[in-house]
Write a protein that holds these residues in place. Structure first.
Motif, PDB file in Angstrom:
ATOM      1  N   UNK A 108       0.828  -1.212   0.000  1.00  0.00           N
ATOM      2  CA  UNK A 108       0.000   0.000   0.000  1.00  0.00           C
ATOM      3  C   UNK A 108       0.855   1.251   0.000  1.00  0.00           C
ATOM      4  N   UNK A 109       1.848   1.322   0.892  1.00  0.00           N
ATOM      5  CA  UNK A 109       2.625   2.556   1.042  1.00  0.00           C
ATOM      6  C   UNK A 109       3.956   2.527   0.306  1.00  0.00           C
ATOM      7  N   UNK A 110       4.579   1.368   0.181  1.00  0.00           N
ATOM      8  CA  UNK A 110       5.929   1.317  -0.385  1.00  0.00           C
ATOM      9  C   UNK A 110       5.939   1.237  -1.899  1.00  0.00           C
ATOM     10  N   UNK A 111       4.786   0.991  -2.517  1.00  0.00           N
ATOM     11  CA  UNK A 111       4.756   0.863  -3.981  1.00  0.00           C
ATOM     12  C   UNK A 111       5.071   2.191  -4.657  1.00  0.00           C
ATOM     13  N   UNK A 112       5.096   3.286  -3.908  1.00  0.00           N
ATOM     14  CA  UNK A 112       5.387   4.592  -4.480  1.00  0.00           C
ATOM     15  C   UNK A 112       6.880   4.931  -4.403  1.00  0.00           C
ATOM     16  N   UNK A 113       7.700   3.966  -3.992  1.00  0.00           N
ATOM     17  CA  UNK A 113       9.129   4.206  -3.860  1.00  0.00           C
ATOM     18  C   UNK A 113       9.873   3.598  -5.047  1.00  0.00           C
ATOM     19  N   UNK A 134      20.632  -4.872  13.544  1.00  0.00           N
ATOM     20  CA  UNK A 134      19.762  -3.816  13.025  1.00  0.00           C
ATOM     21  C   UNK A 134      18.315  -4.304  12.980  1.00  0.00           C
ATOM     22  N   UNK A 135      17.401  -3.375  13.261  1.00  0.00           N
ATOM     23  CA  UNK A 135      15.978  -3.698  13.253  1.00  0.00           C
ATOM     24  C   UNK A 135      15.355  -3.447  11.902  1.00  0.00           C
ATOM     25  N   UNK A 136      14.088  -3.804  11.805  1.00  0.00           N
ATOM     26  CA  UNK A 136      13.401  -3.693  10.519  1.00  0.00           C
ATOM     27  C   UNK A 136      13.270  -2.238  10.069  1.00  0.00           C
ATOM     28  N   UNK A 141      15.020   2.051   6.471  1.00  0.00           N
ATOM     29  CA  UNK A 141      15.557   3.397   6.413  1.00  0.00           C
ATOM     30  C   UNK A 141      16.841   3.481   5.611  1.00  0.00           C
ATOM     31  N   UNK A 142      17.646   2.399   5.621  1.00  0.00           N
ATOM     32  CA  UNK A 142      18.884   2.383   4.844  1.00  0.00           C
ATOM     33  C   UNK A 142      18.601   2.560   3.359  1.00  0.00           C
ATOM     34  N   UNK A 143      17.424   2.118   2.919  1.00  0.00           N
ATOM     35  CA  UNK A 143      17.039   2.260   1.515  1.00  0.00           C
ATOM     36  C   UNK A 143      16.124   3.470   1.302  1.00  0.00           C
ATOM     37  N   UNK A 144      16.120   4.346   2.304  1.00  0.00           N
ATOM     38  CA  UNK A 144      15.336   5.580   2.239  1.00  0.00           C
ATOM     39  C   UNK A 144      13.854   5.288   2.034  1.00  0.00           C
ATOM     40  N   UNK A 145      13.388   4.194   2.638  1.00  0.00           N
ATOM     41  CA  UNK A 145      11.972   3.844   2.591  1.00  0.00           C
ATOM     42  C   UNK A 145      11.382   4.150   3.957  1.00  0.00           C
ATOM     43  N   UNK A 146      10.661   5.228   4.045  1.00  0.00           N
ATOM     44  CA  UNK A 146      10.044   5.647   5.289  1.00  0.00           C
ATOM     45  C   UNK A 146       8.538   5.450   5.191  1.00  0.00           C
TER      46      UNK A 146
END
Length: 219
Positions: A108-113, A134-136, A141-146
């Protein structure tokens, strides 16, 4: 024989102090967040399969081999990767002799990245600089997916409710009523927001797969 205590929350079991993550033997680790999931561990040598959600595959040491299936052309050639984005519902096959991380994206939210190969490689480099535990949220966040809000707030609300109470949504009409939409309009909007249609009694299972994303279906 000495009985060793098993810590179910252990991420890494070093035989001796290690300088970095790649030098440590890795035990499987699964982290779940709302509509996202992460696996860290051995490559497992899985058979060809597809995932309900788009997946980022990351080599934590050696490169892995990847091929994908697209009709009517069939299987692609094997390619060597350090990181790759595998689209949702894509039959694929991965071979790896080293540890991997898989990030299962929220449909729903990450398909726009949009993620380019440069962004994937940059994210992998940042991930390897993190603490081995490291947590999920750090991994995404490492891939700039917020976290982002979905374009359709009503569909987002339904998906979140289905995650909480999957057994309560056995029919399409029940989910459509929660969204204050007719079943036909709900079906169309759900398809656009989530990436696959809600099919009557399969709606609960479809949304649950989108939420957990770690389960894969073989074909």
């Amino acid at each position: 024989m000495t009985k060793m205590k098993c810590n179910l929350d252990a991420d890494i079991l070093p035989a001796s102090p290690a300088k970095c993550f790649q030098e440590s033997p890795v035990l499987p680790r699964i982290c779940i967040a709302p509509a996202r999931a992460m696996y860290v561990g051995p490559g497992l040598q899985l058979e060809p399969h597809s995932n309900a959600a788009a997946t980022i595959a990351i080599a934590l040491k050696e490169s892995f081999s990847l091929r994908t299936f697209k009709p009517p052309s069939g299987w692609s050639e094997w390619r060597s990767c350090m990181s790759a984005l595998i689209p949702s519902e894509t039959l694929h096959h991965i071979k790896s002799d080293g540890p991997l991380a898989f990030l299962y994206l929220d449909p729903v939210t990450d398909r726009q990245h949009p993620l380019t190969q440069e962004a994937l490689d940059r994210g992998r480099a940042q991930l390897l600089q993190m603490d081995p535990k490291f947590g999920i949220h750090d991994a995404f966040g490492a891939f700039d997916i917020q976290p982002q809000r979905a374009r359709d707030a009503r569909i987002e609300r339904v998906v979140l409710e289905i995650e909480k109470r999957p057994a309560a949504f056995g029919r399409l009409a029940e989910a459509a009523e929660l969204a204050c939409l007719s079943p036909s309009r709900f079906r169309a909007r759900f398809q656009v927001a989530v990436g696959f249609p809600p099919i009557n009694r399969a709606i609960a299972g479809s949304a649950h797969m989108a939420a957990s994303a770690g389960k894969s279906s073989r074909r």
